[in-house]
Design a protein around this motif. Structure first.
Motif, short mmCIF file in Angstrom:
data_model
loop_
_atom_site.label_atom_id
_atom_site.label_comp_id
_atom_site.label_asym_id
_atom_site.label_seq_id
_atom_site.Cartn_x
_atom_site.Cartn_y
_atom_site.Cartn_z
N SER A 1 0.83 -1.21 0.00
CA SER A 1 0.00 0.00 0.00
C SER A 1 0.86 1.25 0.00
N ARG A 2 1.92 1.24 0.80
CA ARG A 2 2.79 2.41 0.87
C ARG A 2 3.53 2.62 -0.45
N TRP A 3 3.97 1.53 -1.07
CA TRP A 3 4.65 1.63 -2.37
C TRP A 3 3.69 2.20 -3.42
N ARG A 4 2.44 1.73 -3.43
CA ARG A 4 1.47 2.25 -4.39
C ARG A 4 1.25 3.74 -4.16
N GLU A 5 1.16 4.16 -2.91
CA GLU A 5 0.96 5.58 -2.60
C GLU A 5 2.14 6.42 -3.08
N LYS A 6 3.35 5.91 -2.91
CA LYS A 6 4.52 6.65 -3.37
C LYS A 6 4.52 6.78 -4.89
N CYS A 7 4.09 5.72 -5.58
CA CYS A 7 4.03 5.77 -7.04
C CYS A 7 2.95 6.76 -7.49
N ALA A 8 1.81 6.76 -6.79
CA ALA A 8 0.74 7.70 -7.13
C ALA A 8 1.20 9.13 -6.92
N CYS A 9 1.94 9.36 -5.86
CA CYS A 9 2.47 10.70 -5.59
C CYS A 9 3.47 11.10 -6.68
N ALA A 10 4.27 10.14 -7.13
CA ALA A 10 5.24 10.43 -8.19
C ALA A 10 4.53 10.81 -9.49
N LEU A 11 3.39 10.19 -9.76
CA LEU A 11 2.62 10.56 -10.95
C LEU A 11 2.17 12.02 -10.87
N GLN A 12 1.67 12.42 -9.72
CA GLN A 12 1.25 13.81 -9.54
C GLN A 12 2.43 14.76 -9.70
N ASN A 13 3.59 14.34 -9.20
CA ASN A 13 4.77 15.20 -9.31
C ASN A 13 5.22 15.37 -10.76
N HIS A 14 4.99 14.33 -11.58
CA HIS A 14 5.33 14.46 -12.99
C HIS A 14 4.55 15.62 -13.62
N GLU A 15 3.28 15.74 -13.26
CA GLU A 15 2.47 16.83 -13.80
C GLU A 15 3.00 18.18 -13.34
N GLU A 16 3.37 18.25 -12.07
CA GLU A 16 3.91 19.51 -11.55
C GLU A 16 5.21 19.88 -12.25
N TYR A 17 6.10 18.91 -12.40
CA TYR A 17 7.39 19.19 -13.03
C TYR A 17 7.20 19.58 -14.49
N SER A 18 6.22 18.99 -15.15
CA SER A 18 6.01 19.28 -16.57
C SER A 18 5.60 20.73 -16.79
N ARG A 19 5.01 21.35 -15.79
CA ARG A 19 4.62 22.75 -15.94
C ARG A 19 5.83 23.68 -15.95
N ARG A 20 7.00 23.14 -15.54
CA ARG A 20 8.20 23.98 -15.48
C ARG A 20 8.97 23.95 -16.80
N VAL A 21 8.51 23.16 -17.75
CA VAL A 21 9.20 23.05 -19.03
C VAL A 21 8.22 23.35 -20.15
N SER A 22 8.76 23.53 -21.35
CA SER A 22 7.91 23.80 -22.50
C SER A 22 7.02 22.58 -22.77
N PRO A 23 5.72 22.78 -23.03
CA PRO A 23 4.83 21.65 -23.33
C PRO A 23 5.30 20.84 -24.53
#
Length: 312
Positions: free
Chosen positions: A271-293
């Motif tokens: 469960s904890r591993w899945r939560e960390k992976c889900a959080c990493a997915l959200q972070n990908h979206e955040e990081y993508s806003r810092r670069v050109s689409p």
């Protein structure tokens, strides 16, 4: 410590020669038994069989069947059966692979061969989970963070490669293709994204003061530089001279991650591993806003998307 003869880096397996055997000596007989006895004289805790590279075709399938028969007929004590299969086995011959692995009476060490990232697709991530849930005493070697998912779902042990070339096995005679040979920056494991990225990518697409890491090597670096700030910005790891520091950081991050996960019972660990992976997915979206689409450098792998899903 595991000794890997790495015969799969040099030879394709055949029915006649599924293993790369050593010359017999005065004290050791010929054949697989004699070869393993020679390897077992080293001080390693575990020795991998010198299995040759198992292609996905019919010849590779017959070679694996012959290798299973031979290893089951040997007398071993500190040996694990290396299974260096082309990653296409996971989609084209999965049932056969599971069946053959279940016949092996000693521990198995699965090694995936590919010119690309062998565990980045959803199909391969699914296949690996099936293997570790259905085949006991099976390890996953020379891989990326798929090693963590494997351990969470039943692998006996796993290893994460220090460099990109040791996070997979290449078919004999082949090596990875680098679209930009002039880029010698190291691969850096970004904790927030649970993925490896070139140091040059981080430097080109993130702010200089972003992505600060406080793992032990990075924290020591910050103190040594006397910058007055905790840790080090991973954006700094962009030159070939930074490779040792990047390796130390990568090791500290994934070993710390596993230390955190392994302190829980299996259900909580998953469960904890899945939560960390889900959080990493959200972070990908955040990081993508810092670069050109148009130049989105932080898209998650399909494997990460699969790991983040709840499974019943």
């Amino acid at each position: 410590m595991v000794l890997d003869p790495s015969a799969y880096e040099r030879h394709f397996a055949t029915v006649a020669e599924p293993f790369a055997l050593r010359e017999p000596t005065l004290f050791h007989d010929e054949g697989l038994q004699g070869t393993l006895e020679q390897w077992e004289e080293c001080t390693a805790d575990l020795v991998l069989t010198p299995t040759r590279y198992l292609d996905v075709g019919e010849n590779g399938a017959r070679a694996l069947e012959e290798a299973v028969s031979q290893i089951n007929a040997t007398d071993t004590s500190r040996v694990a059966f290396a299974v260096p299969v082309d990653a296409r086995w996971l989609t084209q011959r999965l049932d056969e692979l599971v069946s053959l692995l279940r016949r092996v009476r000693i521990p198995k060490a699965l090694i995936l061969g590919s010119k690309d990232k062998p565990a980045s697709s959803k199909q391969n991530a699914q296949a690996l989970r099936r293997i570790f849930s259905e085949v006991e005493e099976t390890a996953l070697l020379r891989i990326d963070l798929a090693a963590v998912d494997a351990m969470v779902h039943g692998a006996s042990f796993a290893s994460i490669g220090d460099t990109a070339s040791t996070r997979r096995a290449f078919p004999p005679g082949e090596r990875s293709f680098n679209p930009d040979p002039s880029d010698t920056s190291p691969n850096v494991l970004v904790p927030d994204l649970l993925g490896y990225f070139r140091g040059s990518t981080l430097a080109d697409h993130l702010r200089a003061d972003s992505l600060r890491c406080s793992c032990p090597p990075c924290a020591d670096s910050g103190e040594n530089e006397g910058a007055g700030r905790v840790g080090r910005s991973l954006v700094q790891l962009q030159d070939s001279a930074d490779t040792p520091r990047a390796h130390a950081h990568n090791l500290a991050v994934w070993s710390g991650l596993w230390w955190e996960l392994s302190g829980s019972h299996v259900p909580a660990c998953r469960s904890r591993w899945r939560e960390k992976c889900a959080c990493a997915l959200q972070n990908h979206e955040e990081y993508s806003r810092r670069v050109s689409p148009v130049r989105d450098k932080f898209r998650p792998s399909k494997a990460l998307e699969y790991w983040a899903q709840p499974h019943h």
